[in-house]
Design a protein around this motif. Structure first.
Motif, PDB file in Angstrom:
ATOM      1  N   LEU A  82     -58.962  -7.491  70.007  1.00 24.92           N
ATOM      2  CA  LEU A  82     -59.040  -6.009  70.034  1.00 24.92           C
ATOM      3  C   LEU A  82     -57.182  -5.813  70.014  1.00 24.92           C
ATOM      4  CD1 LEU A  82     -60.295  -3.236  72.154  1.00 24.92           C
ATOM      5  CD2 LEU A  82     -61.088  -3.350  69.836  1.00 24.92           C
ATOM      6  N   GLU A  83     -57.286  -5.707  68.111  1.00 29.16           N
ATOM      7  CA  GLU A  83     -55.203  -5.133  67.878  1.00 29.16           C
ATOM      8  C   GLU A  83     -55.182  -3.320  68.370  1.00 29.16           C
ATOM      9  OE1 GLU A  83     -53.631  -6.561  64.326  1.00 29.16           O
ATOM     10  OE2 GLU A  83     -53.475  -8.874  65.478  1.00 29.16           O
ATOM     11  N   MET A  84     -53.727  -2.786  69.285  1.00 29.35           N
ATOM     12  CA  MET A  84     -54.366  -1.514  68.882  1.00 29.35           C
ATOM     13  C   MET A  84     -52.388  -0.901  68.369  1.00 29.35           C
ATOM     14  SD  MET A  84     -57.127   0.087  71.587  1.00 29.35           S
ATOM     15  CE  MET A  84     -56.184  -1.230  73.068  1.00 29.35           C
ATOM     16  N   HIS A 130     -56.427   1.411  65.843  1.00 28.56           N
ATOM     17  CA  HIS A 130     -57.656   0.384  65.844  1.00 28.56           C
ATOM     18  C   HIS A 130     -57.597  -0.454  65.079  1.00 28.56           C
ATOM     19  CE1 HIS A 130     -61.276   2.506  66.354  1.00 28.56           C
ATOM     20  NE2 HIS A 130     -61.635   0.860  66.467  1.00 28.56           N
ATOM     21  N   THR A 131     -57.449  -2.475  64.318  1.00 28.02           N
ATOM     22  CA  THR A 131     -57.961  -3.752  63.964  1.00 28.02           C
ATOM     23  C   THR A 131     -59.132  -4.287  64.723  1.00 28.02           C
ATOM     24  OG1 THR A 131     -56.318  -3.472  62.817  1.00 28.02           O
ATOM     25  CG2 THR A 131     -57.500  -5.291  62.543  1.00 28.02           C
ATOM     26  N   PRO A 132     -60.219  -4.111  64.387  1.00 35.28           N
ATOM     27  CA  PRO A 132     -60.950  -5.319  64.858  1.00 35.28           C
ATOM     28  C   PRO A 132     -61.252  -6.755  64.547  1.00 35.28           C
ATOM     29  CG  PRO A 132     -62.792  -3.814  63.660  1.00 35.28           C
ATOM     30  CD  PRO A 132     -61.485  -3.584  63.925  1.00 35.28           C
ATOM     31  N   ILE A 133     -61.263  -8.087  65.363  1.00 35.01           N
ATOM     32  CA  ILE A 133     -61.008  -8.900  64.877  1.00 35.01           C
ATOM     33  C   ILE A 133     -62.788  -9.638  66.062  1.00 35.01           C
ATOM     34  CG2 ILE A 133     -59.870 -11.182  64.786  1.00 35.01           C
ATOM     35  CD1 ILE A 133     -57.199  -8.900  64.776  1.00 35.01           C
ATOM     36  N   ALA A 134     -62.892 -10.461  65.494  1.00 35.88           N
ATOM     37  CA  ALA A 134     -64.144 -11.378  66.167  1.00 35.88           C
ATOM     38  C   ALA A 134     -63.298 -12.813  65.880  1.00 35.88           C
ATOM     39  CB  ALA A 134     -65.167 -11.464  64.918  1.00 35.88           C
ATOM     40  N   THR A 178     -58.399  -1.729  58.915  1.00 33.91           N
ATOM     41  CA  THR A 178     -58.147  -0.733  60.452  1.00 33.91           C
ATOM     42  C   THR A 178     -58.282   0.561  60.099  1.00 33.91           C
ATOM     43  OG1 THR A 178     -55.758  -2.397  60.664  1.00 33.91           O
ATOM     44  CG2 THR A 178     -55.085  -0.227  60.660  1.00 33.91           C
ATOM     45  N   HIS A 179     -58.441   1.250  61.403  1.00 29.45           N
ATOM     46  CA  HIS A 179     -58.888   2.473  61.212  1.00 29.45           C
ATOM     47  C   HIS A 179     -58.946   2.958  62.914  1.00 29.45           C
ATOM     48  CE1 HIS A 179     -62.451   0.079  62.944  1.00 29.45           C
ATOM     49  NE2 HIS A 179     -62.703   1.211  63.351  1.00 29.45           N
ATOM     50  N   TYR A 180     -59.704   4.248  62.735  1.00 34.65           N
ATOM     51  CA  TYR A 180     -59.495   5.039  64.246  1.00 34.65           C
ATOM     52  C   TYR A 180     -60.441   6.585  64.227  1.00 34.65           C
ATOM     53  CZ  TYR A 180     -57.162  10.027  61.933  1.00 34.65           C
ATOM     54  OH  TYR A 180     -57.648  10.329  60.660  1.00 34.65           O
ATOM     55  N   HIS A 181     -61.251   6.722  65.097  1.00 37.35           N
ATOM     56  CA  HIS A 181     -62.544   7.790  65.467  1.00 37.35           C
ATOM     57  C   HIS A 181     -61.753   8.937  65.785  1.00 37.35           C
ATOM     58  CE1 HIS A 181     -65.079   3.913  64.183  1.00 37.35           C
ATOM     59  NE2 HIS A 181     -64.152   3.185  65.355  1.00 37.35           N
ATOM     60  N   PRO A 182     -62.184   9.686  65.602  1.00 40.45           N
ATOM     61  CA  PRO A 182     -61.777  10.738  65.642  1.00 40.45           C
ATOM     62  C   PRO A 182     -62.170  11.208  67.170  1.00 40.45           C
ATOM     63  CG  PRO A 182     -62.964  12.271  63.978  1.00 40.45           C
ATOM     64  CD  PRO A 182     -63.061  10.152  64.245  1.00 40.45           C
ATOM     65  N   TRP A 183     -63.463  10.928  67.851  1.00 38.33           N
ATOM     66  CA  TRP A 183     -63.162  10.960  69.398  1.00 38.33           C
ATOM     67  C   TRP A 183     -63.321  10.208  69.749  1.00 38.33           C
ATOM     68  CZ3 TRP A 183     -65.320  15.143  71.715  1.00 38.33           C
ATOM     69  CH2 TRP A 183     -65.484  16.407  71.014  1.00 38.33           C
ATOM     70  N   GLU A 184     -63.656   9.070  70.777  1.00 44.19           N
ATOM     71  CA  GLU A 184     -63.835   7.892  72.380  1.00 44.19           C
ATOM     72  C   GLU A 184     -64.762   7.514  71.420  1.00 44.19           C
ATOM     73  OE1 GLU A 184     -64.576  10.586  73.877  1.00 44.19           O
ATOM     74  OE2 GLU A 184     -61.623  10.965  74.559  1.00 44.19           O
ATOM     75  N   GLU A 185     -64.615   6.043  71.535  1.00 38.23           N
ATOM     76  CA  GLU A 185     -65.528   4.338  70.915  1.00 38.23           C
ATOM     77  C   GLU A 185     -65.816   3.740  72.041  1.00 38.23           C
ATOM     78  OE1 GLU A 185     -66.405   1.802  67.434  1.00 38.23           O
ATOM     79  OE2 GLU A 185     -63.655   2.079  68.199  1.00 38.23           O
ATOM     80  N   TYR A 186     -66.842   3.765  72.195  1.00 36.82           N
ATOM     81  CA  TYR A 186     -67.073   3.099  73.710  1.00 36.82           C
ATOM     82  C   TYR A 186     -68.046   1.417  72.856  1.00 36.82           C
ATOM     83  CZ  TYR A 186     -67.041   7.448  75.821  1.00 36.82           C
ATOM     84  OH  TYR A 186     -66.054   8.670  75.670  1.00 36.82           O
TER      85      TYR A 186
END
Length: 133
Positions: free
Chosen positions: A81-83, A105-109, A63-71
């Protein structure tokens, strides 16, 4: 004799033409593989990061975030995506999504794994990601 040789050559060429060439395909290793990590000439205080992301089936990222948008653009498989504060969202091949700046958010495959292109542009001094507990 020449007629027989020409006929044989035509048969051989026809056989080659009907056999499709193998598809050239590169499959990166598992993980976030750098495609670009550069300073754009038009924005020297920015950093452009493009990753070819490949995760195995049902993998769950931190679980993490980015300082800017992620595309995010899904090429193969699916991504879930769990946000924080939002419903779970599933992305399929050909779909894209913009994760807002600082969105936890938490990315899940998905069950077949996922391959996606991930792009970010941000200040060169900002961290790439900030993990959240």
């Amino acid at each position: 004799m020449r007629g027989a040789a020409a006929s044989l050559l035509l048969v051989l060429l026809a056989g080659c033409a009907s056999t499709p060439a193998p598809e050239a395909r590169w499959l990166p290793p598992l993980g976030a593989n750098p495609v670009f990590d550069a300073t754009p000439g038009a924005a020297p205080r920015q950093r452009l990061m493009v990753r070819d992301l490949r995760l195995p089936p049902d993998a769950v990222g931190a679980t993490h975030y980015h300082p800017w948008e992620e595309y995010l653009y899904v090429i193969e498989g699916s991504a879930v995506l769990e946000m924080a504060g939002q419903e779970r969202r599933t992305l399929l091949p050909g779909e894209s999504f913009v994760i807002p700046a600082r969105q936890v958010h938490t990315p899940i495959a998905g069950p077949e794994g996922v391959r996606a292109i991930v792009t970010r542009v941000h200040d060169a001094d900002d961290p790439e990601r900030v993990e959240v507990e």
